[in-house]
Write a protein that holds these residues in place. Structure first.
Motif, PDB file in Angstrom:
ATOM      1  N   GLY A  70       0.815  -1.215   0.000  1.00 38.25           N
ATOM      2  CA  GLY A  70       0.000   0.000   0.000  1.00 38.25           C
ATOM      3  C   GLY A  70       0.846   1.261   0.000  1.00 38.25           C
ATOM      4  N   HIS A  71       1.986   1.184   0.662  1.00 37.52           N
ATOM      5  CA  HIS A  71       2.833   2.372   0.743  1.00 37.52           C
ATOM      6  C   HIS A  71       3.385   2.784  -0.623  1.00 37.52           C
ATOM      7  N   ASP A 165      -6.220   7.858   0.945  1.00 38.14           N
ATOM      8  CA  ASP A 165      -5.600   6.676   1.522  1.00 38.14           C
ATOM      9  C   ASP A 165      -6.757   5.803   2.008  1.00 38.14           C
ATOM     10  N   HIS A 168      -7.626   1.219   4.743  1.00 37.44           N
ATOM     11  CA  HIS A 168      -8.525   0.503   5.666  1.00 37.44           C
ATOM     12  C   HIS A 168      -9.879   0.187   5.042  1.00 37.44           C
ATOM     13  N   SER A 189      -4.465  -1.030   0.855  1.00 35.85           N
ATOM     14  CA  SER A 189      -3.378  -1.873   1.351  1.00 35.85           C
ATOM     15  C   SER A 189      -3.894  -3.299   1.488  1.00 35.85           C
ATOM     16  N   LYS A 194      -4.509  -6.485   7.229  1.00 36.46           N
ATOM     17  CA  LYS A 194      -5.686  -5.767   6.760  1.00 36.46           C
ATOM     18  C   LYS A 194      -6.853  -6.736   6.482  1.00 36.46           C
TER      19      LYS A 194
HETATM   20  C1  LIG Z   1      -1.398  -0.216   6.292  1.00 30.71           C
HETATM   21  C2  LIG Z   1      -1.512   1.214   5.922  1.00 30.71           C
HETATM   22  C3  LIG Z   1      -0.788   1.788   4.870  1.00 30.71           C
HETATM   23  C4  LIG Z   1       0.344   1.098   4.171  1.00 30.71           C
HETATM   24  O1  LIG Z   1       0.060  -0.091   3.617  1.00 30.71           O
HETATM   25  P1  LIG Z   1       1.160  -1.246   3.448  1.00 30.71           P
HETATM   26  O2  LIG Z   1       0.467  -2.204   2.564  1.00 30.71           O
HETATM   27  O3  LIG Z   1       1.454  -1.781   4.810  1.00 30.71           O
HETATM   28  O4  LIG Z   1       2.360  -0.632   2.804  1.00 30.71           O
HETATM   29  C5  LIG Z   1      -1.056   3.087   4.507  1.00 30.71           C
HETATM   30  N1  LIG Z   1      -1.956   3.825   5.171  1.00 30.71           N
HETATM   31  C6  LIG Z   1      -2.650   3.343   6.214  1.00 30.71           C
HETATM   32  C7  LIG Z   1      -3.653   4.204   6.882  1.00 30.71           C
HETATM   33  C8  LIG Z   1      -2.435   2.033   6.636  1.00 30.71           C
HETATM   34  O5  LIG Z   1      -3.084   1.551   7.703  1.00 30.71           O
END
Ligand SMILES: *Cc1c(COP(=O)(O)O)cnc(C)c1O
Length: 377
Positions: A70-71, A165, A168, A189, A194
């Motif tokens: 997700g990042h 973003d 969630h 993500s 998750k």
């Molecule tokens: C988990 C998360 C991310 C990042 O996702 P990854 O898949 O772990 O890189 C970004 N924003 C929020 C709010 C998250 O909880």
């Protein structure tokens, strides 16, 4: 064999805030068999492309790009729009949101949150807009959705991009539309912790075909489909094993979300009417995904502060999370780097919030056990 959970608990098995959802072992093995025949491990293989199609349908969106996590999805979405200057965002989020903004050479401007939904307070965004503002990056925190209409109106008025973003918010729908279809782009993500996972993984969805093409290139070193290098890209390609896990997990997502809903219902029932314990609001017009179970501990009324309650639970081998605490604007790495805006609601909630254990197979008796401790029975 039927597991006696109560006994497991007594045998000191810790109850963690979450537990990754995985398919049956055989189901995954069956799904990865073709990979041995093809020897195709990454670079937009069959599994990758199939999962992309399935997710577009499930999420009800037009364009979707799978990523390593997700990042990287968020960094690439920010890069794809060619943003500069300031980005209005929330400090009540995971490190990733703010880090992605800063790593893209943008300045985060922190907006306060709505104390009911914990999402960015749309009424406070306009005051933070300057001539340097190029985008708004709100977070659908805990799967609660932001005020997407208000945010859209502001973005139109000031010509700003909106990148959500939605880490969630897997599977959440608002007014019968996939949550990823709001704004200019959204990222999801698919991390192990998750609602839906591809072990590690993530995706960007967007409206615009050109942005879609750009993100496809950015995730593969900036190469276009003919192999020319047109952008300073990175490497964020989802591999075939990740995609295979996603294909398996997607088959069970509905059932898993349903089971999460049962756990949440149990919590809400048991924790209703306890002085000083505040339950999150339940939003209307949305199809929820029951991603998290945050509660607020109001010290004056409950008689214990959040940290004390956490210690009590930890002694009973239960490990909730102070999620999100501290605010990202308070991180050590951001001290003195840029002016930090005063966000009183976010500060207060970060001091009061804990997210309780929640996953589809969390036994309801364990929920009762946790709630009894909180009720101090
Ligand atoms: C988990 C998360 C991310 C990042 O996702 P990854 O898949 O772990 O890189 C970004 N924003 C929020 C709010 C998250 O909880």
């Amino acid at each position: 064999m039927k597991i006696n959970w109560e006994r497991e608990r007594q045998m000191n098995k810790p109850i963690l805030v979450t537990q990754a959802t995985i398919p049956e072992f055989e189901e995954y093995i069956e799904e990865i068999k073709d990979i041995w025949q093809s020897h195709w491990l990454s670079n937009m293989g069959v599994k990758h492309n199939l999962l992309e199609e399935q997710l577009k349908e499930y999420l009800d969106i037009e364009h979707l790009v799978l990523c390593t996590n997700g990042h990287t999805a968020l960094e690439m979405a920010l890069q794809a729009f060619g943003l500069a200057g300031e980005v209005i965002t929330t400090p009540f989020t995971f490190a990733s949101t703010t880090h992605a903004i800063v790593r893209c050479n943008l300045t985060p401007v922190f907006c306060d949150i709505n104390p009911e939904t914990f999402t960015i307070d749309a009424d406070k965004i306009e005051d933070l807009i300057t001539e340097k503002t190029s985008a708004i990056v709100p977070v659908h925190v805990y799967g609660n959705i932001c005020e997407v209409e208000k945010i859209n109106t502001i973005a139109q008025k000031y010509n700003l991009k909106v990148i959500y973003d939605a880490a969630h918010a897997m599977g959440v729908k608002y007014k019968d539309r996939g949550i990823g279809s709001y704004g200019d782009a959204s990222i999801f993500s698919f991390h192990a912790t998750k609602v839906f996972n591809t072990i590690e993984g993530g995706a960007v969805c967007c409206r615009d075909k050109e942005i879609y093409n750009k993100i496809c290139s950015l995730k593969n070193f900036g190469m276009d489909t003919s192999g020319r290098v047109i952008d300073v890209g990175g490497n964020a390609k989802m591999n075939e094993f990740q995609a295979a896990m996603g294909i398996c997990n997607l088959k069970h997502i509905q059932e898993n979300i349903y089971k999460r809903g049962l756990v949440i219902r149990r919590y809400r029932h048991a924790l209703a009417n306890i002085d000083g314990i505040e339950l999150p609001v339940e939003q209307n017009n949305i199809k929820r995904n029951f991603a998290y179970m945050p509660i607020r501990v109001i010290q004056g009324k409950y008689g214990m502060c959040r940290d004390e309650l956490c210690s009590v639970l930890e002694k009973a081998n239960i490990f909730p999370r102070k999620y999100f605490y501290p605010l990202t604007s308070q991180f050590e790495c951001y001290q003195q780097r840029f002016p930090v805006q005063y966000t009183p609601s976010a500060l207060k909630i970060a001091e009061e919030v804990i997210t309780l254990p929640l996953y589809p197979d969390l036994p309801l008796e364990t929920v009762d056990f946790i709630c009894d401790i909180i009720k101090r029975k």
